[in-house]
Motif scaffolding. Structure first.
Motif, PDB file in Angstrom:
ATOM      1  N   ASP A  90       0.838  -1.196   0.000  1.00  0.00           N
ATOM      2  CA  ASP A  90       0.000   0.000   0.000  1.00  0.00           C
ATOM      3  C   ASP A  90       0.877   1.252   0.000  1.00  0.00           C
ATOM      4  OD1 ASP A  90      -3.007   0.842   0.514  1.00  0.00           O
ATOM      5  OD2 ASP A  90      -1.715   2.210   1.646  1.00  0.00           O
ATOM      6  N   MET A  91       0.485   2.241  -0.790  1.00  0.00           N
ATOM      7  CA  MET A  91       1.272   3.457  -0.902  1.00  0.00           C
ATOM      8  C   MET A  91       1.312   4.227   0.406  1.00  0.00           C
ATOM      9  SD  MET A  91       0.755   6.675  -3.505  1.00  0.00           S
ATOM     10  CE  MET A  91      -0.396   7.534  -2.432  1.00  0.00           C
ATOM     11  N   MET A  92       0.268   4.103   1.246  1.00  0.00           N
ATOM     12  CA  MET A  92       0.126   4.973   2.409  1.00  0.00           C
ATOM     13  C   MET A  92       0.724   4.390   3.680  1.00  0.00           C
ATOM     14  SD  MET A  92      -1.412   7.547   1.115  1.00  0.00           S
ATOM     15  CE  MET A  92      -2.149   8.451   2.481  1.00  0.00           C
ATOM     16  N   MET A  93       1.615   3.408   3.559  1.00  0.00           N
ATOM     17  CA  MET A  93       2.243   2.874   4.762  1.00  0.00           C
ATOM     18  C   MET A  93       2.989   3.971   5.503  1.00  0.00           C
ATOM     19  SD  MET A  93       3.827  -0.804   3.694  1.00  0.00           S
ATOM     20  CE  MET A  93       4.787  -0.101   2.349  1.00  0.00           C
ATOM     21  N   PRO A  94       2.877   3.988   6.841  1.00  0.00           N
ATOM     22  CA  PRO A  94       3.579   5.030   7.588  1.00  0.00           C
ATOM     23  C   PRO A  94       5.084   4.842   7.525  1.00  0.00           C
ATOM     24  CG  PRO A  94       2.653   3.406   9.095  1.00  0.00           C
ATOM     25  CD  PRO A  94       2.118   3.088   7.721  1.00  0.00           C
ATOM     26  N   ALA A  95       5.801   5.947   7.343  1.00  0.00           N
ATOM     27  CA  ALA A  95       7.261   5.930   7.369  1.00  0.00           C
ATOM     28  C   ALA A  95       7.718   7.181   8.076  1.00  0.00           C
ATOM     29  CB  ALA A  95       7.831   5.874   5.957  1.00  0.00           C
ATOM     30  N   GLN A  96       8.752   7.077   8.862  1.00  0.00           N
ATOM     31  CA  GLN A  96       9.205   8.188   9.677  1.00  0.00           C
ATOM     32  C   GLN A  96       9.487   9.429   8.826  1.00  0.00           C
ATOM     33  OE1 GLN A  96      12.645   7.301  11.990  1.00  0.00           O
ATOM     34  NE2 GLN A  96      12.651   9.248  13.076  1.00  0.00           N
ATOM     35  N   GLY A  97       8.814  10.515   9.139  1.00  0.00           N
ATOM     36  CA  GLY A  97       9.046  11.778   8.454  1.00  0.00           C
ATOM     37  C   GLY A  97       8.243  11.976   7.184  1.00  0.00           C
ATOM     38  N   HIS A  98       7.807  10.860   6.567  1.00  0.00           N
ATOM     39  CA  HIS A  98       7.071  10.970   5.302  1.00  0.00           C
ATOM     40  C   HIS A  98       5.916   9.967   5.310  1.00  0.00           C
ATOM     41  CE1 HIS A  98      10.163  13.521   3.511  1.00  0.00           C
ATOM     42  NE2 HIS A  98      11.035  12.709   4.051  1.00  0.00           N
ATOM     43  N   LEU A 124      -0.778  -0.382  -4.356  1.00  0.00           N
ATOM     44  CA  LEU A 124      -2.209  -0.090  -4.252  1.00  0.00           C
ATOM     45  C   LEU A 124      -2.392   1.246  -3.536  1.00  0.00           C
ATOM     46  CD1 LEU A 124      -3.477  -3.591  -3.016  1.00  0.00           C
ATOM     47  CD2 LEU A 124      -3.146  -2.802  -5.368  1.00  0.00           C
ATOM     48  N   THR A 125      -3.369   2.040  -3.997  1.00  0.00           N
ATOM     49  CA  THR A 125      -3.626   3.316  -3.347  1.00  0.00           C
ATOM     50  C   THR A 125      -5.053   3.775  -3.617  1.00  0.00           C
ATOM     51  OG1 THR A 125      -2.909   5.618  -3.156  1.00  0.00           O
ATOM     52  CG2 THR A 125      -2.810   4.632  -5.344  1.00  0.00           C
ATOM     53  N   SER A 126      -5.552   4.578  -2.706  1.00  0.00           N
ATOM     54  CA  SER A 126      -6.864   5.193  -2.896  1.00  0.00           C
ATOM     55  C   SER A 126      -6.724   6.642  -3.337  1.00  0.00           C
ATOM     56  CB  SER A 126      -7.657   5.134  -1.574  1.00  0.00           C
ATOM     57  OG  SER A 126      -6.942   5.782  -0.547  1.00  0.00           O
ATOM     58  N   VAL A 127      -5.482   7.092  -3.513  1.00  0.00           N
ATOM     59  CA  VAL A 127      -5.217   8.472  -3.901  1.00  0.00           C
ATOM     60  C   VAL A 127      -5.219   8.577  -5.419  1.00  0.00           C
ATOM     61  CG1 VAL A 127      -3.602  10.401  -3.762  1.00  0.00           C
ATOM     62  CG2 VAL A 127      -3.865   8.842  -1.822  1.00  0.00           C
ATOM     63  N   GLN A 128      -6.117   9.364  -5.959  1.00  0.00           N
ATOM     64  CA  GLN A 128      -6.196   9.565  -7.395  1.00  0.00           C
ATOM     65  C   GLN A 128      -5.134  10.559  -7.852  1.00  0.00           C
ATOM     66  OE1 GLN A 128      -8.380   8.121  -9.501  1.00  0.00           O
ATOM     67  NE2 GLN A 128      -9.696   7.052  -8.025  1.00  0.00           N
ATOM     68  N   GLY A 129      -4.762  10.486  -9.119  1.00  0.00           N
ATOM     69  CA  GLY A 129      -3.850  11.486  -9.659  1.00  0.00           C
ATOM     70  C   GLY A 129      -2.680  10.877 -10.397  1.00  0.00           C
ATOM     71  N   ILE A 130      -2.366  11.475 -11.545  1.00  0.00           N
ATOM     72  CA  ILE A 130      -1.260  10.984 -12.354  1.00  0.00           C
ATOM     73  C   ILE A 130       0.070  11.149 -11.630  1.00  0.00           C
ATOM     74  CG2 ILE A 130       0.037  11.378 -14.486  1.00  0.00           C
ATOM     75  CD1 ILE A 130      -2.562  12.096 -15.838  1.00  0.00           C
ATOM     76  N   ASP A 131       0.198  12.243 -10.857  1.00  0.00           N
ATOM     77  CA  ASP A 131       1.466  12.496 -10.172  1.00  0.00           C
ATOM     78  C   ASP A 131       1.833  11.351  -9.237  1.00  0.00           C
ATOM     79  OD1 ASP A 131       1.670  14.874 -11.484  1.00  0.00           O
ATOM     80  OD2 ASP A 131       0.977  16.104  -9.806  1.00  0.00           O
ATOM     81  N   ASN A 132       0.838  10.839  -8.508  1.00  0.00           N
ATOM     82  CA  ASN A 132       1.104   9.733  -7.590  1.00  0.00           C
ATOM     83  C   ASN A 132       1.511   8.474  -8.352  1.00  0.00           C
ATOM     84  OD1 ASN A 132       0.622  10.931  -5.039  1.00  0.00           O
ATOM     85  ND2 ASN A 132      -1.579  10.860  -5.436  1.00  0.00           N
ATOM     86  N   GLU A 133       0.843   8.229  -9.468  1.00  0.00           N
ATOM     87  CA  GLU A 133       1.168   7.039 -10.250  1.00  0.00           C
ATOM     88  C   GLU A 133       2.587   7.141 -10.816  1.00  0.00           C
ATOM     89  OE1 GLU A 133      -0.664   4.348 -13.903  1.00  0.00           O
ATOM     90  OE2 GLU A 133      -1.786   6.033 -13.068  1.00  0.00           O
ATOM     91  N   ILE A 146      -5.565   1.547  -8.574  1.00  0.00           N
ATOM     92  CA  ILE A 146      -6.315   2.517  -7.768  1.00  0.00           C
ATOM     93  C   ILE A 146      -7.491   1.814  -7.095  1.00  0.00           C
ATOM     94  CG2 ILE A 146      -7.567   4.703  -7.793  1.00  0.00           C
ATOM     95  CD1 ILE A 146      -4.677   5.022  -8.550  1.00  0.00           C
ATOM     96  N   LYS A 147      -7.708   2.091  -5.801  1.00  0.00           N
ATOM     97  CA  LYS A 147      -8.864   1.576  -5.077  1.00  0.00           C
ATOM     98  C   LYS A 147     -10.091   2.424  -5.430  1.00  0.00           C
ATOM     99  CE  LYS A 147      -5.953   0.196  -1.160  1.00  0.00           C
ATOM    100  NZ  LYS A 147      -5.677   0.391   0.272  1.00  0.00           N
ATOM    101  N   PRO A 148     -11.299   1.874  -5.340  1.00  0.00           N
ATOM    102  CA  PRO A 148     -11.612   0.501  -4.923  1.00  0.00           C
ATOM    103  C   PRO A 148     -11.160  -0.531  -5.963  1.00  0.00           C
ATOM    104  CG  PRO A 148     -13.585   1.597  -5.699  1.00  0.00           C
ATOM    105  CD  PRO A 148     -12.513   2.640  -5.668  1.00  0.00           C
TER     106      PRO A 148
END
Length: 396
Positions: A90-98, A124-133, A146-148
């Motif tokens: 998952d893209m949104m895993m917590p990481a120190q500082g980011h 996998l991510t629920s965040v839409q947007g070309i920049d993230n991809e 992209i989720k769902p």
């Protein structure tokens, strides 16, 4: 090294004729899992339990072995002990500082490690947007969903990624078998000991002293093992002949250079090593073989490995000679340089390198188990991992 390649006169003695039983070949554990059980191992990395459960549900009916981790630290612990065929993170895993880019950083770390860089990663991510991809793909992710999630799409994407992974594994296994054949050549002669390992270390040490890029160091490292693979095609009657070879027999013996090149040519990943295999018996004055190249025409990597090969042969004990001390071996190399056989500038660098304090210990460190985490340590670890695959997974 062929005896006539050095200024040290060959001694007419009986060469050892024993040919030890060839070692058995073993496929990597990941390949065995796929072949015997028909199951691919998938690692799920997500801090949210329900997300991991959802993926498990989607893949429940598939022929998969599922492992899960709550964070990148746990994931790396699993990767250290388990052969994994695919990572879903998952893209949104917590990481120190980011906190928003934990998944991307995880990708970078996986792809930066030679042990895990060929494992495909599905982000996998629920965040839409070309920049993230784009950011995800640039971090090393192989696919992006992209989720769902649509179960049919997830299953199809995973099957495609695993099919590509099996193709890569097949190529890696073919390369590994070539290294096993090279080891078999060396083990036919009990006197050579760990010549390939020492030659790889010496070559890489000289390449490092010259400031060569990592891809050249890897080619030198592989060349240490593959340079004489063509001798697999030389009859034992010639390879282990008692006494001096005839000119006709030398013609056959010299063919191991281009035969070795032909053996490895079909592996595209070994293309940087081909000049080393073919031209490591050329001489600076053009009197070497197989192509009679001279001076700068001789590929640099071949010249580097040649010096390492001669030095190791001189400083190793053989049935027909005692081991020369390092100082004596360097004098012989200097003499051969004066005779026009060796690259004089390269010989100077090599001699200076060998005379440095703790040279032997630093060369041996290429095969030590520790990794200090530095950039240099990571490069050495990559080479040690390659040696482990060749020597421990393949040869038992």
């Amino acid at each position: 090294m062929d005896p006539h390649d050095s200024a040290v006169p060959p001694v007419d003695v009986e060469a050892p004729a024993a040919t030890p039983e060839a070692p058995r070949l073993f496929l990597p554990a990941s390949a065995l899992v796929s072949e015997t059980l028909g199951r691919a191992t998938i690692l799920l990395v997500d801090s949210v339990d329900i997300n991991r459960q959802l993926i498990k549900g989607i893949l429940k009916a598939g022929p998969y072995r599922l492992l899960d981790a709550r964070n990148p630290v746990d994931a790396f612990h699993i990767l250290q002990r388990e052969p994994v065929d695919l990572i879903i993170a998952d893209m949104m895993m917590p990481a120190q500082g980011h906190p928003m880019y934990g998944g991307f950083e995880f990708c970078r770390q996986v792809k930066a490690n030679r042990r895990t860089r060929l494992i495909p990663i599905l982000i996998l991510t629920s965040v839409q947007g070309i920049d993230n991809e784009v950011a995800g793909l640039e971090s090393g992710a192989d696919e992006f969903l992209i989720k769902p999630l649509q179960p049919a799409v997830v299953r199809t994407r995973i099957r495609t990624m695993l099919r590509n992974k099996r193709t890569i594994d097949s190529l890696e296994e073919a390369e590994t078998i070539l290294f096993a054949l090279a080891q078999t050549v060396e083990q036919r002669d009990k006197e050579t000991g760990n010549h390939c390992q020492r030659l790889a270390a010496l070559s890489v040490a000289l390449g490092t002293a010259l400031g060569l890029p990592e891809e050249d160091l890897v080619a030198l490292y592989r060349g240490g093992f593959l340079h004489d693979i063509g001798k697999i095609a030389i009859p034992d009657a010639i390879l282990f002949k008692r006494g001096v070879l005839t000119e006709a027999e030398w013609t056959i013996m010299r063919s191991h250079t281009w035969k070795g090149e032909e053996i490895c040519r079909r592996m595209r990943s070994l293309s940087p090593v081909l000049p080393v295999i073919r031209n490591h018996h050329e001489k600076w004055d053009g009197t070497g073989y197989p192509d009679g190249l001279g001076g700068e025409q001789i590929p640099l990597l071949a010249r580097i490995l040649q010096l390492a090969d001669i030095y190791d042969a001189l400083t190793s004990r053989r049935s027909y000679k005692s081991a020369f001390a390092p100082e004596e071996a360097m004098k012989i190399l200097g003499k051969e340089s004066e005779m026009g056989w060796r690259d004089p500038e390269l010989v100077s660098v090599f001699v200076e390198m060998v005379r440095q304090p703790n040279f032997v210990a630093r060369s041996a460190a290429l095969f030590a188990p520790e990794d200090d985490g530095s950039e240099e340590g990571m490069e050495l670890q990559s080479m040690r991992d390659s040696l482990a695959r060749m020597s421990r997974e393949v040869l038992k």
